[in-house]
Enzyme design. Structure first.
Site, PDB file in Angstrom:
ATOM      1  N   GLY A 117      54.888   8.617  -4.049  1.00 26.13           N
ATOM      2  CA  GLY A 117      53.585   9.233  -3.839  1.00 26.13           C
ATOM      3  C   GLY A 117      53.424   9.925  -2.507  1.00 26.13           C
ATOM      4  O   GLY A 117      54.375  10.180  -1.790  1.00 26.13           O
ATOM      5  N   SER A 118      52.173  10.203  -2.209  1.00 23.81           N
ATOM      6  CA  SER A 118      51.763  11.016  -1.070  1.00 23.81           C
ATOM      7  C   SER A 118      51.950  10.303   0.260  1.00 23.81           C
ATOM      8  O   SER A 118      51.879   9.077   0.342  1.00 23.81           O
ATOM      9  CB  SER A 118      50.285  11.375  -1.244  1.00 23.81           C
ATOM     10  OG  SER A 118      49.739  11.863  -0.046  1.00 23.81           O
ATOM     11  N   THR A 119      52.139  11.106   1.301  1.00 20.67           N
ATOM     12  CA  THR A 119      52.248  10.563   2.654  1.00 20.67           C
ATOM     13  C   THR A 119      50.974   9.842   3.078  1.00 20.67           C
ATOM     14  O   THR A 119      51.006   9.021   3.991  1.00 20.67           O
ATOM     15  CB  THR A 119      52.557  11.673   3.678  1.00 20.67           C
ATOM     16  OG1 THR A 119      51.568  12.694   3.561  1.00 20.67           O
ATOM     17  CG2 THR A 119      53.936  12.253   3.451  1.00 20.67           C
ATOM     18  N   VAL A 120      49.856  10.122   2.423  1.00 18.87           N
ATOM     19  CA  VAL A 120      48.606   9.437   2.750  1.00 18.87           C
ATOM     20  C   VAL A 120      48.731   7.942   2.439  1.00 18.87           C
ATOM     21  O   VAL A 120      47.996   7.123   2.982  1.00 18.87           O
ATOM     22  CB  VAL A 120      47.414  10.085   1.999  1.00 18.87           C
ATOM     23  CG1 VAL A 120      46.116   9.344   2.278  1.00 18.87           C
ATOM     24  CG2 VAL A 120      47.285  11.543   2.409  1.00 18.87           C
ATOM     25  N   GLY A 121      49.698   7.563   1.612  1.00 19.71           N
ATOM     26  CA  GLY A 121      49.940   6.154   1.319  1.00 19.71           C
ATOM     27  C   GLY A 121      50.179   5.331   2.575  1.00 19.71           C
ATOM     28  O   GLY A 121      49.819   4.154   2.637  1.00 19.71           O
TER      29      GLY A 121
END
Length: 138
Positions: free
Chosen positions: A63-67
């Site tokens: 998933g996204s780096t926001v994870g």
């Protein structure tokens, strides 16, 4: 019975606790509620399970780096896992664990996805690069 498994340190620290394990990669962004620590991805094997204060065992993240920031927020909310064991750390979860001060290891020298079971008690000593299985839940 105690079994020691060698591994590689990703994020420093030590934790002891109950395992929660999945063979599905996990995305923290959209996959975990940072307020409750519950898996909210309805397609995930652990859907509805709480990972708070557990030793989370996963094959990898996705998933996204926001994870990374979700993991950090979970630590601030006191809903984060005590430690993370991954077959192969990827940058998103590794960065989140480091930012949040959560011990994390990867590259175990044993097939942990088939050795460990949810409910087992383990120690993760990232600094010594070992996972100690203290009592297997059977």
């Amino acid at each position: 019975m105690q079994k020691t498994i060698k591994c590689r340190k990703i994020s420093k620290g030590y934790a002891k606790g109950e395992v929660i394990i999945t063979k599905d990669p996990l995305s923290f962004l959209g996959g975990v509620d940072p307020k409750t620590g519950v898996i909210i991805d309805s397609g995930h094997e652990l859907y509805g399970e709480k990972i708070t204060s557990k030793i989370l065992v996963i094959p990898s993240g996705k998933g996204s780096t926001v994870g990374s920031y979700v993991i950090f927020q979970m630590a601030k909310n006191k809903t984060a896992p005590k430690a993370i064991i991954s077959l192969k750390a990827e940058p998103i979860i590794a960065t989140g664990a480091i930012m949040a001060g959560i011990p994390m290891v990867d590259e175990p020298d044993a097939d942990i996805l088939n050795i460990l079971k949810t409910g087992d008690i383990v120690e993760v000593d990232a600094d010594k690069e070992v996972i100690n299985i203290l009592n297997e839940g059977f």
